[in-house]
Write an enzyme that holds these catalytic residues in place. Structure first.
Site, PDB file in Angstrom:
ATOM      1  N   ALA A   1      33.180  24.706  37.485  1.00  0.00           N
ATOM      2  CA  ALA A   1      33.155  24.120  38.247  1.00  0.00           C
ATOM      3  C   ALA A   1      31.986  22.809  37.282  1.00  0.00           C
ATOM      4  O   ALA A   1      32.175  21.695  37.623  1.00  0.00           O
ATOM      5  CB  ALA A   1      32.229  24.396  39.324  1.00  0.00           C
TER       6      ALA A   1
ATOM      7  N   GLU B   1      20.752  24.897  33.737  1.00  0.00           N
ATOM      8  CA  GLU B   1      22.095  26.251  34.195  1.00  0.00           C
ATOM      9  C   GLU B   1      20.208  27.004  34.605  1.00  0.00           C
ATOM     10  O   GLU B   1      19.712  27.464  33.476  1.00  0.00           O
ATOM     11  CB  GLU B   1      22.888  26.971  33.217  1.00  0.00           C
ATOM     12  CG  GLU B   1      23.490  27.777  33.168  1.00  0.00           C
ATOM     13  CD  GLU B   1      23.906  28.784  34.209  1.00  0.00           C
ATOM     14  OE1 GLU B   1      23.458  29.442  34.763  1.00  0.00           O
ATOM     15  OE2 GLU B   1      24.569  28.490  35.118  1.00  0.00           O
TER      16      GLU B   1
ATOM     17  N   ASN C   1      30.456  33.008  36.961  1.00  0.00           N
ATOM     18  CA  ASN C   1      31.845  33.752  36.629  1.00  0.00           C
ATOM     19  C   ASN C   1      33.015  33.637  36.065  1.00  0.00           C
ATOM     20  O   ASN C   1      33.658  34.321  36.420  1.00  0.00           O
ATOM     21  CB  ASN C   1      32.262  33.669  38.389  1.00  0.00           C
ATOM     22  CG  ASN C   1      31.315  35.245  38.953  1.00  0.00           C
ATOM     23  OD1 ASN C   1      30.955  35.471  38.185  1.00  0.00           O
ATOM     24  ND2 ASN C   1      30.981  34.977  40.499  1.00  0.00           N
TER      25      ASN C   1
ATOM     26  N   GLY D   1      42.982  36.474  35.253  1.00  0.00           N
ATOM     27  CA  GLY D   1      44.165  36.149  35.447  1.00  0.00           C
ATOM     28  C   GLY D   1      44.591  34.393  35.488  1.00  0.00           C
ATOM     29  O   GLY D   1      45.385  35.012  34.282  1.00  0.00           O
ATOM     30  N   GLY D   2      43.922  34.024  36.114  1.00  0.00           N
ATOM     31  CA  GLY D   2      44.581  32.181  35.526  1.00  0.00           C
ATOM     32  C   GLY D   2      44.579  31.386  36.978  1.00  0.00           C
ATOM     33  O   GLY D   2      44.312  31.449  37.329  1.00  0.00           O
TER      34      GLY D   2
ATOM     35  N   HIS E   1      38.171  43.078  44.860  1.00  0.00           N
ATOM     36  CA  HIS E   1      39.274  43.542  44.674  1.00  0.00           C
ATOM     37  C   HIS E   1      39.621  44.278  44.512  1.00  0.00           C
ATOM     38  O   HIS E   1      39.022  45.152  44.114  1.00  0.00           O
ATOM     39  CB  HIS E   1      38.885  42.065  43.404  1.00  0.00           C
ATOM     40  CG  HIS E   1      40.320  42.271  42.337  1.00  0.00           C
ATOM     41  ND1 HIS E   1      40.650  42.840  41.775  1.00  0.00           N
ATOM     42  CD2 HIS E   1      40.618  41.531  41.940  1.00  0.00           C
ATOM     43  CE1 HIS E   1      41.986  42.468  40.947  1.00  0.00           C
ATOM     44  NE2 HIS E   1      41.512  41.387  41.401  1.00  0.00           N
TER      45      HIS E   1
ATOM     46  N   GLU F   1      44.391  40.729  38.077  1.00  0.00           N
ATOM     47  CA  GLU F   1      45.421  40.676  38.658  1.00  0.00           C
ATOM     48  C   GLU F   1      47.287  40.979  37.658  1.00  0.00           C
ATOM     49  O   GLU F   1      48.383  41.296  38.186  1.00  0.00           O
ATOM     50  CB  GLU F   1      45.518  39.337  39.470  1.00  0.00           C
ATOM     51  CG  GLU F   1      46.615  39.364  41.140  1.00  0.00           C
ATOM     52  CD  GLU F   1      45.765  38.930  41.903  1.00  0.00           C
ATOM     53  OE1 GLU F   1      46.581  39.973  43.364  1.00  0.00           O
ATOM     54  OE2 GLU F   1      44.370  39.718  41.733  1.00  0.00           O
TER      55      GLU F   1
ATOM     56  N   ARG G   1      49.266  44.655  37.489  1.00  0.00           N
ATOM     57  CA  ARG G   1      50.302  44.607  38.745  1.00  0.00           C
ATOM     58  C   ARG G   1      51.435  42.994  38.341  1.00  0.00           C
ATOM     59  O   ARG G   1      52.122  43.380  39.116  1.00  0.00           O
ATOM     60  CB  ARG G   1      48.892  44.282  40.158  1.00  0.00           C
ATOM     61  CG  ARG G   1      48.613  45.261  40.614  1.00  0.00           C
ATOM     62  CD  ARG G   1      47.698  45.586  41.581  1.00  0.00           C
ATOM     63  NE  ARG G   1      46.681  44.530  41.255  1.00  0.00           N
ATOM     64  CZ  ARG G   1      46.047  43.267  42.527  1.00  0.00           C
ATOM     65  NH1 ARG G   1      47.004  43.530  43.612  1.00  0.00           N
ATOM     66  NH2 ARG G   1      45.946  42.708  42.508  1.00  0.00           N
TER      67      ARG G   1
ATOM     68  N   ARG H   1      44.905  40.619  47.959  1.00  0.00           N
ATOM     69  CA  ARG H   1      44.099  41.522  47.479  1.00  0.00           C
ATOM     70  C   ARG H   1      43.390  42.453  48.671  1.00  0.00           C
ATOM     71  O   ARG H   1      43.051  43.030  48.524  1.00  0.00           O
ATOM     72  CB  ARG H   1      42.658  40.887  47.043  1.00  0.00           C
ATOM     73  CG  ARG H   1      43.190  39.902  45.573  1.00  0.00           C
ATOM     74  CD  ARG H   1      42.482  38.828  44.972  1.00  0.00           C
ATOM     75  NE  ARG H   1      42.267  38.718  43.655  1.00  0.00           N
ATOM     76  CZ  ARG H   1      41.827  38.034  42.715  1.00  0.00           C
ATOM     77  NH1 ARG H   1      41.064  37.324  43.145  1.00  0.00           N
ATOM     78  NH2 ARG H   1      42.014  37.624  41.704  1.00  0.00           N
TER      79      ARG H   1
ATOM     80  N   HIS I   1      34.117  40.861  44.509  1.00  0.00           N
ATOM     81  CA  HIS I   1      34.495  40.138  44.318  1.00  0.00           C
ATOM     82  C   HIS I   1      34.367  38.365  43.681  1.00  0.00           C
ATOM     83  O   HIS I   1      34.105  37.579  43.201  1.00  0.00           O
ATOM     84  CB  HIS I   1      36.446  40.627  43.813  1.00  0.00           C
ATOM     85  CG  HIS I   1      36.680  39.790  42.686  1.00  0.00           C
ATOM     86  ND1 HIS I   1      36.612  40.159  41.159  1.00  0.00           N
ATOM     87  CD2 HIS I   1      38.369  38.897  42.552  1.00  0.00           C
ATOM     88  CE1 HIS I   1      36.806  38.967  40.904  1.00  0.00           C
ATOM     89  NE2 HIS I   1      37.635  38.613  41.486  1.00  0.00           N
ATOM     90  N   HIS I   2      34.846  38.235  45.300  1.00  0.00           N
ATOM     91  CA  HIS I   2      35.127  36.610  45.571  1.00  0.00           C
ATOM     92  C   HIS I   2      33.912  36.136  47.085  1.00  0.00           C
ATOM     93  O   HIS I   2      34.460  37.019  48.012  1.00  0.00           O
ATOM     94  CB  HIS I   2      35.996  35.991  45.677  1.00  0.00           C
ATOM     95  CG  HIS I   2      35.685  33.973  45.217  1.00  0.00           C
ATOM     96  ND1 HIS I   2      35.898  33.795  44.623  1.00  0.00           N
ATOM     97  CD2 HIS I   2      35.689  33.286  46.563  1.00  0.00           C
ATOM     98  CE1 HIS I   2      35.841  32.186  44.814  1.00  0.00           C
ATOM     99  NE2 HIS I   2      35.765  32.254  45.809  1.00  0.00           N
TER     100      HIS I   2
ATOM    101  N   GLU J   1      32.580  27.579  44.225  1.00  0.00           N
ATOM    102  CA  GLU J   1      32.528  28.858  44.459  1.00  0.00           C
ATOM    103  C   GLU J   1      31.643  28.623  45.540  1.00  0.00           C
ATOM    104  O   GLU J   1      30.743  29.380  46.925  1.00  0.00           O
ATOM    105  CB  GLU J   1      32.393  30.354  44.316  1.00  0.00           C
ATOM    106  CG  GLU J   1      32.400  31.342  44.556  1.00  0.00           C
ATOM    107  CD  GLU J   1      32.529  32.891  44.170  1.00  0.00           C
ATOM    108  OE1 GLU J   1      32.304  34.035  44.618  1.00  0.00           O
ATOM    109  OE2 GLU J   1      32.197  32.510  43.105  1.00  0.00           O
TER     110      GLU J   1
ATOM    111  N   ARG K   1      41.212  34.954  50.101  1.00  0.00           N
ATOM    112  CA  ARG K   1      41.692  34.604  48.334  1.00  0.00           C
ATOM    113  C   ARG K   1      42.299  34.999  47.876  1.00  0.00           C
ATOM    114  O   ARG K   1      42.944  36.297  47.034  1.00  0.00           O
ATOM    115  CB  ARG K   1      40.067  34.103  47.216  1.00  0.00           C
ATOM    116  CG  ARG K   1      40.539  32.993  46.555  1.00  0.00           C
ATOM    117  CD  ARG K   1      39.222  32.703  44.844  1.00  0.00           C
ATOM    118  NE  ARG K   1      38.662  34.058  44.734  1.00  0.00           N
ATOM    119  CZ  ARG K   1      39.300  34.669  43.026  1.00  0.00           C
ATOM    120  NH1 ARG K   1      40.958  33.821  43.203  1.00  0.00           N
ATOM    121  NH2 ARG K   1      38.735  35.810  42.553  1.00  0.00           N
TER     122      ARG K   1
ATOM    123  N   GLY L   1      44.315  33.419  41.028  1.00  0.00           N
ATOM    124  CA  GLY L   1      44.604  32.746  40.605  1.00  0.00           C
ATOM    125  C   GLY L   1      44.159  31.115  41.409  1.00  0.00           C
ATOM    126  O   GLY L   1      43.904  29.412  40.563  1.00  0.00           O
TER     127      GLY L   1
ATOM    128  N   ALA M   1      41.117  30.133  42.618  1.00  0.00           N
ATOM    129  CA  ALA M   1      40.018  30.596  42.346  1.00  0.00           C
ATOM    130  C   ALA M   1      39.496  29.714  40.917  1.00  0.00           C
ATOM    131  O   ALA M   1      38.677  28.430  41.141  1.00  0.00           O
ATOM    132  CB  ALA M   1      38.918  31.352  41.754  1.00  0.00           C
TER     133      ALA M   1
END
Length: 476
Positions: free
Chosen positions: A44, A63, A71, A77-78, A272, A285, A288, A309, A411-412, A441, A451, A454, A456
């Protein structure tokens, strides 16, 4: 009880190191100034900095860690987006409206619908933004909770997060954006009228710095690596491992709270379903989504693998020891490049036959053979009569066969700072805190109670860009 430590497997460490950014000339002294200060150089923050500087603003990106990426480096995943050129090329019919419906349903309608509408209507533009900045996500797959394939990833199924971070890092360098690593913000400054006017903090040498700014964008991520904070809001997660990068400590939430910011959905913390027990390494992800099935220690399938999830996680936790195995074959391995990382990390057991695989993982061979055969038969019939999975890609008629042992992990964090559709941070009474924006986030409200995989990456790029655009508008 599960261990709370995070183990850095060699390949995962290599991925993170590959995304490190050490920029020459990145320093800073007390009394600096910028149009916009961005706090946090994950996906972000990098997106916001690139967008703002491209629009003509002078940007400083801070930073606290010694590398960029946050993260996002670990995102596997994507990016979910509806109505893209890549979907159309594959004949996939999708729309922002369907993406909206899936996201609200996945979040149990706790989501802020106004924010979800912004996300789903603008996500396809985020795919274009990444393409323009060197991170083309041309392959489309399906993730849990999605009605149709809409998760966009690099060609060949490479892990999307690191791919994006490397591209955005290069763009930061091309634009000569002032990136300052190991600079931790300890306070967001305000003027006598309560308007945000800059930041102060400490650098890697412990020296104090301050920067005057006309706007501040908060992109510090969530608090999934702060296990004390996780347990504070959700005690039942005591003892779980985390997939989060070490910097995900929730510091930005504290910075915003000090200015009276409202927090929303803080108790909504996602686990997750597929992480490596005791290590917190995430299995994408896509495994699966591209066809793997889940079996328990008795060798039996027990869930629709494409449910959301939270549901899949609870179904795994209901099994003996809270353990399951992802089962797949060479067909998936050849089509999903991200799996090679797991082989290199030594996380995969393999066998030339299902029976041989069963012996490797200590599962009854007859039971596993029966589960795989039944799934293959149902796949050939075109219907999952046991768990109603609607996308059955593998028929498991050919080996080799593989298994990865998994359990749910933190996870999130869906909760965070309250924002409006312009990404302006809101105080407890719902009023805007002037000149303060937030994306990713660190914010709450977008994802509700759960969530979707995909969403995020869609979140951080979409709202990171909007935060930059709104902040630049306010400069004029």
């Amino acid at each position: 009880m599960k261990s709370t430590k995070t183990v850095w497997a060699p390949k995962m460490l290599a991925i993170v190191l590959a995304a490190m950014l050490i920029l020459p000339g990145c320093g800073g002294k007390s009394g600096d100034s910028a149009d916009i200060v961005v706090i946090g150089a994950g996906g972000a923050g990098m997106t916001a900095a690139i967008e703002a500087q491209s629009l003509g603003a002078k940007v400083i990106l801070l930073e606290k860690m010694p590398m960029v990426g946050g993260n996002t480096v670990r995102a596997e995943g994507g990016l979910n987006a509806a109505g893209t050129e890549y979907q159309k090329a594959q004949g996939i019919e999708d729309s922002p409206e369907l993406h909206f419906e899936d996201t609200m349903k996945g979040g149990k309608n706790l989501n802020n619908p106004d924010l979800v509408k912004v996300l789903t209507e603008n996500a396809k533009d985020s795919v274009e933004f990444l393409k323009e900045n060197g991170a083309e996500l041309s392959e489309v797959g399906k993730a849990g909770g999605a009605s149709v394939p809409r998760i966009h990833r690099p060609e060949g199924g490479e892990a999307a997060g690191n791919f994006i971070v490397v591209a955005l890092k290069k763009k930061l360098e091309e634009l000569q954006i002032d990136v300052r690593l190991q600079h931790e913000v300890t306070e967001i400054l305000t003027d006598k009228d309560g308007k945000v006017s800059g930041v102060k903090g400490t650098d890697k040498d412990g020296k104090t710095f301050s920067i005057d700014a006309k706007a501040v964008i908060l992109t510090t991520g969530g608090f999934g690596a702060n296990l004390d904070m996780v347990v504070k809001y959700k005690p039942e997660l005591q003892g779980f491992t985390t997939t989060n990068a070490p910097g995900a400590q929730g510091s930005g939430i504290g910075l915003a709270q000090a200015l009276g910011a409202k927090l929303v959905d803080m108790e909504q913390i996602q686990i997750h379903p597929t992480t490596i027990p005791g290590e917190g390494v995430l299995i994408t992800e896509g495994v699966r989504g591209d066809g793997a099935i889940l079996v328990n220690q008795e060798g039996a399938r027990f869930t629709n693998e494409l449910l959301t999830r939270d549901v899949v996680s609870q179904n795994i936790l209901a099994q003996k020891d809270g353990i399951a195995y992802l089962i797949f074959n060479d067909e998936l391995r050849q089509n999903l490049g991200a799996t090679e990382t797991y082989f290199e990390m030594g996380l995969v057991e393999e066998g030339q036959t299902v029976a041989e695989l069963a012996s490797k993982i200590g599962v009854d061979a007859a039971a596993l053979e029966q589960s795989v055969k039944r799934y293959a038969d149902m796949k050939n019939k075109g219907a999952d009569e046991d768990f109603q999975r609607d996308d059955m890609r593998l028929d498991f008629t050919k080996g080799n066969y593989y298994a990865i042992k998994v359990t749910p992990g933190i996870h999130h964090t869906m909760g965070g700072v309250a924002i409006n559709t312009q990404t302006e941070v809101l105080n407890e009474s719902g009023a805007v805190i002037p000149n303060l924006y937030a994306a990713g986030e660190v914010t709450g409200g977008v994802h509700g109670a759960n969530r979707l995989g995909g969403n995020a990456l869609a979140d951080i790029v979409t709202f990171g860009r909007i935060a930059a655009q709104e902040a630049v508008k306010a400069l004029n």
